[in-house]
Design a protein around this motif. Sequence first.
Motif, PDB file in Angstrom:
ATOM      1  N   MET A 127       0.831  -1.205   0.000  1.00 62.28           N
ATOM      2  CA  MET A 127       0.000   0.000   0.000  1.00 62.28           C
ATOM      3  C   MET A 127       0.865   1.255   0.000  1.00 62.28           C
ATOM      4  O   MET A 127       0.530   2.248  -0.642  1.00 62.28           O
ATOM      5  CB  MET A 127      -0.939   0.012   1.210  1.00 62.28           C
ATOM      6  CG  MET A 127      -2.053  -1.017   1.114  1.00 62.28           C
ATOM      7  SD  MET A 127      -3.028  -1.100   2.638  1.00 62.28           S
ATOM      8  CE  MET A 127      -4.292   0.112   2.281  1.00 62.28           C
TER       9      MET A 127
ATOM     10  N   ILE B  33       1.938   1.790  -3.540  1.00 60.56           N
ATOM     11  CA  ILE B  33       0.829   2.289  -4.374  1.00 60.56           C
ATOM     12  C   ILE B  33       0.670   3.797  -4.152  1.00 60.56           C
ATOM     13  O   ILE B  33       0.557   4.587  -5.098  1.00 60.56           O
ATOM     14  CB  ILE B  33      -0.488   1.547  -4.046  1.00 60.56           C
ATOM     15  CG1 ILE B  33      -0.379   0.069  -4.437  1.00 60.56           C
ATOM     16  CG2 ILE B  33      -1.684   2.206  -4.736  1.00 60.56           C
ATOM     17  CD1 ILE B  33      -1.498  -0.808  -3.866  1.00 60.56           C
TER      18      ILE B  33
ATOM     19  N   TYR C  86      -9.547  -3.126  -6.646  1.00 55.35           N
ATOM     20  CA  TYR C  86      -9.046  -2.794  -5.307  1.00 55.35           C
ATOM     21  C   TYR C  86      -9.249  -1.304  -4.997  1.00 55.35           C
ATOM     22  O   TYR C  86      -8.811  -0.438  -5.756  1.00 55.35           O
ATOM     23  CB  TYR C  86      -7.564  -3.156  -5.278  1.00 55.35           C
ATOM     24  CG  TYR C  86      -6.880  -3.038  -3.955  1.00 55.35           C
ATOM     25  CD1 TYR C  86      -7.435  -3.573  -2.792  1.00 55.35           C
ATOM     26  CD2 TYR C  86      -5.635  -2.415  -3.858  1.00 55.35           C
ATOM     27  CE1 TYR C  86      -6.775  -3.482  -1.585  1.00 55.35           C
ATOM     28  CE2 TYR C  86      -4.963  -2.331  -2.651  1.00 55.35           C
ATOM     29  CZ  TYR C  86      -5.535  -2.857  -1.518  1.00 55.35           C
ATOM     30  OH  TYR C  86      -4.874  -2.766  -0.328  1.00 55.35           O
TER      31      TYR C  86
ATOM     32  N   ALA D  82      -0.560  -8.757  -5.460  1.00 58.64           N
ATOM     33  CA  ALA D  82      -0.581  -9.099  -4.035  1.00 58.64           C
ATOM     34  C   ALA D  82      -0.855 -10.595  -3.844  1.00 58.64           C
ATOM     35  O   ALA D  82      -0.450 -11.181  -2.836  1.00 58.64           O
ATOM     36  CB  ALA D  82      -1.648  -8.271  -3.313  1.00 58.64           C
ATOM     37  N   TYR D  83      -1.548 -11.210  -4.817  1.00 59.63           N
ATOM     38  CA  TYR D  83      -1.860 -12.648  -4.731  1.00 59.63           C
ATOM     39  C   TYR D  83      -1.107 -13.441  -5.797  1.00 59.63           C
ATOM     40  O   TYR D  83      -1.504 -14.551  -6.133  1.00 59.63           O
ATOM     41  CB  TYR D  83      -3.378 -12.861  -4.858  1.00 59.63           C
ATOM     42  CG  TYR D  83      -4.141 -12.057  -3.835  1.00 59.63           C
ATOM     43  CD1 TYR D  83      -4.303 -12.533  -2.539  1.00 59.63           C
ATOM     44  CD2 TYR D  83      -4.627 -10.795  -4.146  1.00 59.63           C
ATOM     45  CE1 TYR D  83      -4.936 -11.762  -1.579  1.00 59.63           C
ATOM     46  CE2 TYR D  83      -5.264 -10.020  -3.194  1.00 59.63           C
ATOM     47  CZ  TYR D  83      -5.413 -10.506  -1.921  1.00 59.63           C
ATOM     48  OH  TYR D  83      -6.026  -9.736  -0.971  1.00 59.63           O
TER      49      TYR D  83
ATOM     50  N   THR E   9       3.693  -8.537  -2.252  1.00 53.47           N
ATOM     51  CA  THR E   9       3.618  -8.283  -0.812  1.00 53.47           C
ATOM     52  C   THR E   9       3.979  -9.528  -0.011  1.00 53.47           C
ATOM     53  O   THR E   9       3.865 -10.652  -0.516  1.00 53.47           O
ATOM     54  CB  THR E   9       2.200  -7.804  -0.415  1.00 53.47           C
ATOM     55  OG1 THR E   9       2.199  -7.517   0.987  1.00 53.47           O
ATOM     56  CG2 THR E   9       1.140  -8.845  -0.702  1.00 53.47           C
TER      57      THR E   9
ATOM     58  N   LYS F   7       0.275 -11.675   2.259  1.00 46.94           N
ATOM     59  CA  LYS F   7      -0.710 -12.708   1.952  1.00 46.94           C
ATOM     60  C   LYS F   7      -0.050 -14.093   2.009  1.00 46.94           C
ATOM     61  O   LYS F   7      -0.131 -14.760   3.017  1.00 46.94           O
ATOM     62  CB  LYS F   7      -1.355 -12.412   0.596  1.00 46.94           C
ATOM     63  CG  LYS F   7      -1.889 -10.952   0.481  1.00 46.94           C
ATOM     64  CD  LYS F   7      -3.159 -10.697   1.259  1.00 46.94           C
ATOM     65  CE  LYS F   7      -3.532  -9.253   1.580  1.00 46.94           C
ATOM     66  NZ  LYS F   7      -3.693  -8.312   0.521  1.00 46.94           N
TER      67      LYS F   7
ATOM     68  N   ARG G 169       4.025  -5.536   7.830  1.00 47.61           N
ATOM     69  CA  ARG G 169       3.966  -4.465   6.842  1.00 47.61           C
ATOM     70  C   ARG G 169       5.188  -4.446   5.928  1.00 47.61           C
ATOM     71  O   ARG G 169       6.055  -3.562   6.051  1.00 47.61           O
ATOM     72  CB  ARG G 169       3.787  -3.075   7.516  1.00 47.61           C
ATOM     73  CG  ARG G 169       2.704  -2.974   8.565  1.00 47.61           C
ATOM     74  CD  ARG G 169       1.344  -3.406   8.068  1.00 47.61           C
ATOM     75  NE  ARG G 169       0.899  -2.670   6.894  1.00 47.61           N
ATOM     76  CZ  ARG G 169       0.498  -3.264   5.768  1.00 47.61           C
ATOM     77  NH1 ARG G 169       0.450  -4.581   5.667  1.00 47.61           N
ATOM     78  NH2 ARG G 169       0.110  -2.550   4.752  1.00 47.61           N
ATOM     79  N   VAL G 170       5.303  -5.410   5.051  1.00 43.29           N
ATOM     80  CA  VAL G 170       6.379  -5.392   4.055  1.00 43.29           C
ATOM     81  C   VAL G 170       5.821  -5.719   2.666  1.00 43.29           C
ATOM     82  O   VAL G 170       5.230  -6.776   2.461  1.00 43.29           O
ATOM     83  CB  VAL G 170       7.507  -6.417   4.353  1.00 43.29           C
ATOM     84  CG1 VAL G 170       8.762  -6.066   3.519  1.00 43.29           C
ATOM     85  CG2 VAL G 170       7.862  -6.481   5.827  1.00 43.29           C
TER      86      VAL G 170
HETATM   87  C1  LIG Z   1      -3.888  -6.993   0.480  1.00 40.19           C
HETATM   88  C2  LIG Z   1      -3.678  -6.218  -0.758  1.00 40.19           C
HETATM   89  C3  LIG Z   1      -2.673  -5.250  -0.859  1.00 40.19           C
HETATM   90  C4  LIG Z   1      -1.992  -4.638   0.336  1.00 40.19           C
HETATM   91  O1  LIG Z   1      -1.043  -5.324   0.864  1.00 40.19           O
HETATM   92  P1  LIG Z   1      -0.010  -4.752   1.920  1.00 40.19           P
HETATM   93  O2  LIG Z   1       1.279  -5.212   1.343  1.00 40.19           O
HETATM   94  O3  LIG Z   1      -0.380  -5.434   3.188  1.00 40.19           O
HETATM   95  O4  LIG Z   1      -0.076  -3.267   2.009  1.00 40.19           O
HETATM   96  C5  LIG Z   1      -2.436  -4.639  -2.081  1.00 40.19           C
HETATM   97  N1  LIG Z   1      -3.196  -4.944  -3.152  1.00 40.19           N
HETATM   98  C6  LIG Z   1      -4.185  -5.834  -3.092  1.00 40.19           C
HETATM   99  C7  LIG Z   1      -4.994  -6.112  -4.309  1.00 40.19           C
HETATM  100  C8  LIG Z   1      -4.478  -6.489  -1.885  1.00 40.19           C
HETATM  101  O5  LIG Z   1      -5.510  -7.330  -1.813  1.00 40.19           O
END
Ligand SMILES: *Cc1c(COP(=O)(O)O)cnc(C)c1O
Length: 360
Positions: A87, A90, A111, A187-188, A212, A215, A223-224
């Motif tokens: 985040m 972003i 998102y 993120a996934y 990230t 997940k 927070r990384v």
């Molecule tokens: C969970 C998520 C993030 C944020 O992840 P962090 O690394 O914890 O800030 C970013 N993008 C999407 C689509 C997410 O679902």
Amino acid sequence: MIRPQPKIAALEPYVLADFSAPAGMHPISLAQNESIRGPCPAALEAASRTLAGSALYPDPDWTELRAAIATVQGVEPASILCGAGSMELIGALAHAYLGPDDRALTTAHGYLYFRTAARLAGAGIDLAPERELTVDIDALLAAVGPATRVVFVADPGNPSGTALAPGALVRLRDGLPDDVLLVIDQAYGEFRHASEHAFALVDRGDTVVLRTFSKAYGLAGMRVGWGLFPPAMATQVRKVLNPNNVTGPAQAAAAAAMQDQPYMRETVALTAARRDRFSAHARALGLEVPESRTNFVLLRFRSAETARAADAALRARGVVMRGMGGYGLPECLRATIGSDGDMARAAEALAQTLQSENAS
Ligand SMILES: *Cc1c(COP(=O)(O)O)cnc(C)c1O
């Protein structure tokens, strides 16, 4: 009177999950897409070893963490930036590349933080329709206008969980003007087979890929996040980041977690098996469930009313899912995959809820 910037005053507070449940009941949270299990043992050890050094500021260059990511992912350390969660990255991208005369583009049910980040930068936001809850490349390309400066796409998506076909991101990039930045949020990405192909797009100089540790690596609380940036962009975005953004324990934990790929792969496999069982169960109850490539599923009810009633009934049974009204999907709830026990409780609560709904 102290007045905030108008763009801040106009912004709604960012909404996270609502954990309200009946008094005295300890709810299970299936609302925040957290991992089914904690970080690998080596990550916990590395973080505790680093705690004693907390009098000092953390390494501003994330040296060990970048080296671990670079080695495991086969990328250059210099092209990696780390953030306090993806985040932060972003937000920094929006800050660096969007201004009041600019517009960002994303997808209709994508998102929400993309929109928040664009608004914080003072930019406008455009939404391209999706197709069967999946990013529609043609619709995105058709929505690009003269003021579009940044396109944000999550693949796989949140909250849809769906993934793009191989080659779709290349087609998107090929169709975008050279002066439009493409931000691919993965993120996934670890939940999806071979999603590393997006990394090659970064070499073009106009594309960023974000990942990230929150997940698949089970480190949401640390927070990384990290991203692959073209070198010229990395220089600019670094100016925006807090220079000591990732704590020492978080850097150490993330480096160790990256080095333990078998543990992460096992988390992903366990999650996927549970997710597919839960999806099958929900479909058998008559819900529509898009094919998820993540650690959550989107449950689509007959109507917004049914979804609201189900949310309330699930809460009454101590199961907290995420309402999707904010994403323009009021007929949906999003359920994170949790422990076997939690999923059994959620499946049973869902069955009871829908039975009483059908009987009434
Ligand atoms: C969970 C998520 C993030 C944020 O992840 P962090 O690394 O914890 O800030 C970013 N993008 C999407 C689509 C997410 O679902």
